[in-house]
Scaffold this active site. Structure first.
Site, PDB file in Angstrom:
ATOM      1  N   TYR A 173       3.366   1.928  -2.889  1.00 25.31           N
ATOM      2  CA  TYR A 173       2.088   1.316  -2.503  1.00 25.31           C
ATOM      3  C   TYR A 173       2.355   0.057  -1.661  1.00 25.31           C
ATOM      4  CZ  TYR A 173      -2.692  -0.468  -3.151  1.00 25.31           C
ATOM      5  OH  TYR A 173      -3.980  -0.936  -2.959  1.00 25.31           O
ATOM      6  N   LYS A 177       1.263  -0.552   2.231  1.00 25.26           N
ATOM      7  CA  LYS A 177       0.339  -1.630   2.575  1.00 25.26           C
ATOM      8  C   LYS A 177       0.994  -2.666   3.485  1.00 25.26           C
ATOM      9  CE  LYS A 177      -3.344  -0.212   0.352  1.00 25.26           C
ATOM     10  NZ  LYS A 177      -4.552   0.196   1.107  1.00 25.26           N
TER      11      LYS A 177
END
Length: 284
Positions: A173, A177
């Site tokens: 993640y 990001k």
């Protein structure tokens, strides 16, 4: 009282991915409240490697109905941001609404929380493909319409505090990001000559179905078998500078609204935190 016909986005068309529920739905309704017609995009199907329920087709249609209830037009696109079917569906939606002015790349998943070396290739790839490559596919499908419109535009990518900090046990993640920030700043330089702005938003934890489920809540309370998000409230409160465990969806939507509007006409290439001070908190 300002009506949508005279709102900050009157006459504009916005496209939002991940629009069926959570932040995406909130962004769609907020932009509609201020005058925008909206294209609502979501995959609305289960995705392997995502351990919590994803939205249904009926939820996407309900989000569109919420936009229409405000007197704005809504077009539903059932498409996965990873798939090539996205581009022709976007082309059709933009033609139906007569143009495109605002793009909100919001679709994302959290994936399996575990140390990075324990991730399988599929667990890694699923999050990277949706959260990073999906943003690229979204901009690939939409930026040509912004350029062709000849009236500038705003691209807003929803990143995370995890796009500016390393968060343990969600490396896939964080990597995605962080990648969104690089993509957005490169794109900002590419499209500036067309009057198009590109920015990222970085929320701290937001109470949405993505973290409000036992699988994700275990990130914050690994000592419990079936934790709720409320079980992790004290942990989350300590993460932020302001004594709040999370921000609300509308807090992020208000930042989206500002970046979508002409009020931010000279803001581009920036990373805007909506983080209750988390990124600046003194850790000593």
């Amino acid at each position: 009282m300002t009506t949508p016909e005279h709102g900050r986005l009157a006459g504009k068309v916005a496209l939002i991915t991940g629009a069926a529920r959570g932040q995406g739905r909130s962004h769609a309704v907020t932009l509609a409240e201020h005058g925008a017609d909206v294209v609502l995009v979501d995959a609305v199907r289960p995705i392997d490697g995502v351990g919590y329920p994803l939205p249904s087709s009926s939820e996407l249609k309900a989000a569109a109905q919420a936009v229409e209830a405000l007197g704005r037009r809504a077009v539903v696109v059932e498409a996965d941001v990873r798939d090539e079917e996205l581009a022709p569906a976007v082309d059709d939606a933009v033609e139906r609404l007569g143009g495109l002015d605002v793009v909100v790349a919001n679709a994302g998943v959290l994936g399996s929380p575990k140390p990075s070396w324990e991730l399988t290739r599929d667990e890694w790839s699923t999050v990277i493909d949706i959260n990073l490559s999906g943003v690229w596919q979204t901009t690939k499908a939409t930026v040509p319409h912004l350029i062709a419109g000849g009236r500038g535009g705003s691209v807003i990518a929803i990143s995370s505090i995890a796009g500016l900090r390393g968060i343990p046990n969600v490396a896939q993640y964080c990597a995605a990001k962080h990648g969104v920030v690089g993509l957005a700043t490169a794109l900002a330089n590419e499209v500036a000559e067309h009057g198009i702005r590109v920015n990222t938003i970085h929320p701290t934890n937001v109470r949405t179905p993505m973290i409000d489920n036992p699988v994700s809540a275990k990130i914050f309370r690994p000592d419990l078998d079936q934790p709720t998000l409320d079980d992790g409230a004290d942990v989350l409160r300590r993460i932020n500078m302001l004594p709040q465990p999370w921000v609300e969806m509308n807090d992020v939507s208000q930042a989206v609204l500002w970046l979508a509007s002409d009020e931010s006409r000279y803001i581009t290439g920036t990373a805007l935190p909506v983080d209750a001070g988390m990124l600046s908190k003194y850790a000593g």
